[in-house]
Design a protein around this motif. Sequence first.
Motif, mmCIF file in Angstrom:
data_model
loop_
_atom_site.group_PDB
_atom_site.id
_atom_site.type_symbol
_atom_site.label_atom_id
_atom_site.label_comp_id
_atom_site.label_asym_id
_atom_site.label_seq_id
_atom_site.Cartn_x
_atom_site.Cartn_y
_atom_site.Cartn_z
ATOM 1 N N TYR A 109 0.827 -1.208 0.000
ATOM 2 C CA TYR A 109 0.000 0.000 0.000
ATOM 3 C C TYR A 109 0.860 1.256 0.000
ATOM 4 O O TYR A 109 0.627 2.194 -0.782
ATOM 5 C CB TYR A 109 -0.917 -0.016 1.229
ATOM 6 N N LEU A 112 2.533 1.782 -3.368
ATOM 7 C CA LEU A 112 1.583 2.245 -4.376
ATOM 8 C C LEU A 112 1.225 3.714 -4.179
ATOM 9 O O LEU A 112 1.139 4.485 -5.149
ATOM 10 C CB LEU A 112 0.308 1.385 -4.344
ATOM 11 N N GLU A 137 -1.511 -0.579 -10.983
ATOM 12 C CA GLU A 137 -1.870 -0.320 -9.584
ATOM 13 C C GLU A 137 -3.062 -1.154 -9.142
ATOM 14 O O GLU A 137 -3.055 -1.764 -8.066
ATOM 15 C CB GLU A 137 -2.175 1.165 -9.396
ATOM 16 N N SER A 141 -3.063 -4.206 -6.386
ATOM 17 C CA SER A 141 -3.974 -4.143 -5.237
ATOM 18 C C SER A 141 -4.840 -5.392 -5.177
ATOM 19 O O SER A 141 -5.050 -5.961 -4.098
ATOM 20 C CB SER A 141 -4.863 -2.895 -5.333
ATOM 21 N N ARG A 142 -5.338 -5.837 -6.333
ATOM 22 C CA ARG A 142 -6.166 -7.047 -6.362
ATOM 23 C C ARG A 142 -5.384 -8.252 -5.860
ATOM 24 O O ARG A 142 -5.893 -9.061 -5.060
ATOM 25 C CB ARG A 142 -6.683 -7.306 -7.774
ATOM 26 N N PRO A 288 -5.680 1.078 -3.862
ATOM 27 C CA PRO A 288 -4.793 0.679 -2.765
ATOM 28 C C PRO A 288 -5.464 0.741 -1.402
ATOM 29 O O PRO A 288 -5.129 -0.054 -0.511
ATOM 30 C CB PRO A 288 -3.644 1.693 -2.873
ATOM 31 N N GLU A 289 -6.412 1.665 -1.225
ATOM 32 C CA GLU A 289 -7.094 1.779 0.067
ATOM 33 C C GLU A 289 -7.833 0.496 0.438
ATOM 34 O O GLU A 289 -8.036 0.211 1.632
ATOM 35 C CB GLU A 289 -8.081 2.946 0.037
ATOM 36 N N HIS A 290 -8.230 -0.277 -0.556
ATOM 37 C CA HIS A 290 -8.920 -1.533 -0.266
ATOM 38 C C HIS A 290 -7.975 -2.567 0.355
ATOM 39 O O HIS A 290 -8.448 -3.502 1.020
ATOM 40 C CB HIS A 290 -9.552 -2.086 -1.541
ATOM 41 N N ILE A 291 -6.677 -2.404 0.145
ATOM 42 C CA ILE A 291 -5.714 -3.280 0.843
ATOM 43 C C ILE A 291 -5.793 -3.013 2.341
ATOM 44 O O ILE A 291 -5.868 -3.948 3.151
ATOM 45 C CB ILE A 291 -4.276 -3.038 0.334
#
Length: 317
Positions: A109, A112, A137, A141-142, A288-291
Motif C-alpha cells: 500500500y 503504491l 496499480e 492491489s487485487r 490501494p485503500e482496499h488493501i
Amino acid sequence: MWYHPLCALVLDFIIGDPPKIPHPVIGMGHLIHSGEKLLYPQKPEHKMLTITRGAVLAGSMVIFIFVLSFMLLNWLRQLQPLLADLVEIWFIATTIASKGLAQAGRDIYILLKAGKILEARQKVGWIVGRDTDKLDEGEISRAAIETIAENTVDGVIAPLFYAFLGGAPLALTYRVINTMDSMLGYKNERYLYFGRAAARLDDAANLIPARLTGFFLLVVMLLSPRLNFSRALHSWKKEACLHPSPNSGIPEAVVAGGLGIRLGGLNYYGGMPHFRDHLGPGLLPIAPEHIQDTIKIMYRTSLLAAVVFTAIFYLIK
C-alpha cells in the motif's frame, strides 16, 4: 490449555515472526524438500505410483510433526509445566501469520501511494504465485487483497481452530499440511500427481475453517457500517463456488462483496494466461485503500474467532 491459542494470537499481533528466531515452518520446508528428493520418481512411472509416493511423503510428514511436537511438550510438562506452557504458546504463534500478512499488505500500500510501481510489483511478487512484472496499480492491489483474504483462513483462523482442538501439536500438523500444499500442490508437470495427496489433504484440513471464516467475516461485515453484509452474503452464496479452490473462494467472495469490489480475472503464470471467474459486484474500482480495508477485516475476523473459540472451549472444559 484453553487460553494458549488466544495468547498465541496476541503474541503474533505484537511481534509476528522475529527474523533472528528459528521458525518451525522453515524446518518443515527443509524436511518436505528432503522427502521430495528421496521419494520423487527418477524416471517416468505409472501415475498411481507417483500419487502413492506423494501420499507417503504427506502422511509421513503429518505423523512425524504431530508425534515430535506432542512428545516434546509432554517431556517439558514433566520437567517444568510453566516452560511447557510458554513453548506451546510460542509454537502456536508460529503457525499464525496475521502480523506478517498485515505488514506485507501495508508495505505494498505504501509503495503504491508513493507511486513506486516497480517496487510494489516486486513486493507483491513475494506473496503471490502469479507473474507480477506487468501489473498496474489496480492489479497489484487485487493480488494483495486476494492473498490477504485467502490467508485469513490459512494463516489465522485454521491454525487457531486446530490449536483449540488439539493444542500446538495439531496446529503444527495443520501448518505442515498447508506448507506441503504451498510447495507441492501445483497442477504442473512435476507436481500434478506427486503433489495431489498434499493438495487434497490441505483441502480437507481447510474445509471447516474456511466456512467458519466465512461466518466470522459476515459478522464483521454486519458490525461495520462501511461494509455491506447483504452483498457479502450474496457473493458467498452465488460466487464462492466459482473459485477453483473449494475453500479459498469463500473469504475472497465475502471480502469482495463486503467492499463492493470485484476480485478474480486474468492472471499470468510463467507467461501463460489463466482466467479466474470474477467474485464480487464490481461497484467500485479496486484501489490501494482496499488493501488497508482488507487488513482491518482480517484483524477483526481473527480477534472475533479467537474470542468465540476461547469462550466455547472454556465453557466445554
